[in-house]
Design an enzyme around this catalytic site. Sequence first.
Site, short mmCIF file in Angstrom:
data_model
loop_
_atom_site.label_atom_id
_atom_site.label_comp_id
_atom_site.label_asym_id
_atom_site.label_seq_id
_atom_site.Cartn_x
_atom_site.Cartn_y
_atom_site.Cartn_z
N ARG A 5 -4.19 -0.38 -47.46
CA ARG A 5 -2.74 -0.58 -47.57
C ARG A 5 -2.35 -1.99 -47.12
O ARG A 5 -2.83 -2.48 -46.10
CB ARG A 5 -1.99 0.45 -46.73
CG ARG A 5 -2.22 1.88 -47.19
CD ARG A 5 -1.74 2.88 -46.15
NE ARG A 5 -2.11 4.24 -46.53
CZ ARG A 5 -1.32 5.08 -47.17
NH1 ARG A 5 -0.09 4.72 -47.50
NH2 ARG A 5 -1.74 6.29 -47.49
N SER A 10 8.94 15.78 -48.99
CA SER A 10 9.24 14.37 -49.20
C SER A 10 8.51 13.74 -50.38
O SER A 10 9.02 12.80 -50.98
CB SER A 10 8.91 13.57 -47.94
OG SER A 10 7.53 13.65 -47.64
N THR A 51 15.96 14.04 -38.37
CA THR A 51 15.74 12.63 -38.08
C THR A 51 17.05 11.87 -38.09
O THR A 51 18.02 12.26 -38.75
CB THR A 51 14.79 11.99 -39.11
OG1 THR A 51 14.47 10.66 -38.70
CG2 THR A 51 15.41 11.95 -40.50
N LYS A 89 16.76 8.39 -41.50
CA LYS A 89 16.87 8.43 -42.95
C LYS A 89 18.34 8.41 -43.37
O LYS A 89 18.94 7.37 -43.43
CB LYS A 89 16.07 9.60 -43.50
CG LYS A 89 14.56 9.39 -43.28
CD LYS A 89 13.71 10.45 -43.88
CE LYS A 89 12.24 10.05 -43.83
NZ LYS A 89 11.71 9.76 -42.49
N THR A 120 7.95 9.53 -22.40
CA THR A 120 8.33 8.45 -23.33
C THR A 120 9.69 7.88 -22.95
O THR A 120 10.63 8.63 -22.69
CB THR A 120 8.40 8.97 -24.78
OG1 THR A 120 7.13 9.54 -25.13
CG2 THR A 120 8.72 7.86 -25.75
#
Length: 417
Positions: free
Chosen positions: A21, A188, A244, A247, A276
């Site tokens: 990629r 998706s 999410t 998007k 986190t």
Amino acid sequence: MNYKKYFADELTSLKSQGLYRKFREINRNHVNFPKATERFEGKERAVEVWCSNDYLNLSQHPVVILESIKVIKELGTGSGGTRNISGTSSYHADLENDLAELHNKEASLLFPSAYTANQSTLWTLCKKLEGCEVYSDELNHASMIQGIKNANVKTHVFKHNDVEHLEELLKTSNANTPKLIVFESLYSMEGLRSPIKKIVQLAKKYNALTYLDEVHSVGLYGPEGRGIAAELNVSDEIDIINGTLSKAFGQMGGYVAANKDVIDFIRSFAPGFIFTSSANPSIAAASIQAIQIAKRADILRENIKVNSDLIREGLTDYNIPFLKNDSHIIPIHLYEPELCKKAANTLINEHGIYIQPIFYPTVPKGDERFRVTITPKHSSVDVKSFVESLDKVWNDLGLKRAEKVTRKEIKKVSKIY
């Protein structure tokens, strides 16, 4: 072991299979999107973007931009810590309340990304529910698969959207065994919906929890963009919803929404949340604004539908093979990785059209494709130019055409479930 040789050989193998990629440097300007600027070989050139997941262009909305700038000036660019240690601002708390309300749930929990939300939540649930068995759609997102794999629990993979196969598998489980059915509302890479109502019925019948990924649905479907589960009036019957902010809402981060005890459970035990640093307060603030705008964005959602239908009609007219569905995601088939990359390079070099080739491991080998995602800022003129450019590339490269069908046949494609 010669580590340097190992890594070099692995990359050589990847390139030989056509699976290596490359990233393009694309700067999307909020003034003239879908036009953008690519930095390429030390120069810049104009391109047109046809694969963005900023579905409603809300990352470029002036109100959202101003809110982000305002909060950066107020609180700075970072959150200052994990949610447990100084990293929870009033913006984080308000956003979680808004997300819970969006899905008609008691509570929600923010994560740095929807990938982390899926992976960490599923790992936590599977590890803590003793003896848990998972029933997972074969085309579930990598984040869901990885979370389940990490938990090392008994997993049954059912054929894509096949509720009969799902029930066959559920019948094999002990009635007292904890069960979790994991699936998406809109897949998706295919743009196909799942049979949510039927899966919910099976979950009730076999006493299973349901975990629904609404990542490609929220903001775009249902009343006020609340998602496909809301469109079908089954949000209340889904135990955990993943979504999410990156998007349709155009920001960054992911979340899960459920009843308050489930959310508190995940908050207390999920490592991907506990350890986190939290999202920047400015992102949370911008997301609050984006959600409110999206709720009132019926015109934008209608524009996406109109534009998607225009693309399908154009592809039909030129016999370009694509997967027929009724969503904003339009997969165009090429079937071979090198051809897919060659077609993408020709589109951008000769026509200024940027669309990313999709190949393994994102899709199975032999199912390489383009994945077109339209936005409200694409015009009918843009669509016409796009499909004409595709037709020229198909001619130039001698790519496989679809069997001829009519626009009337395409319009017959509607919601299956």
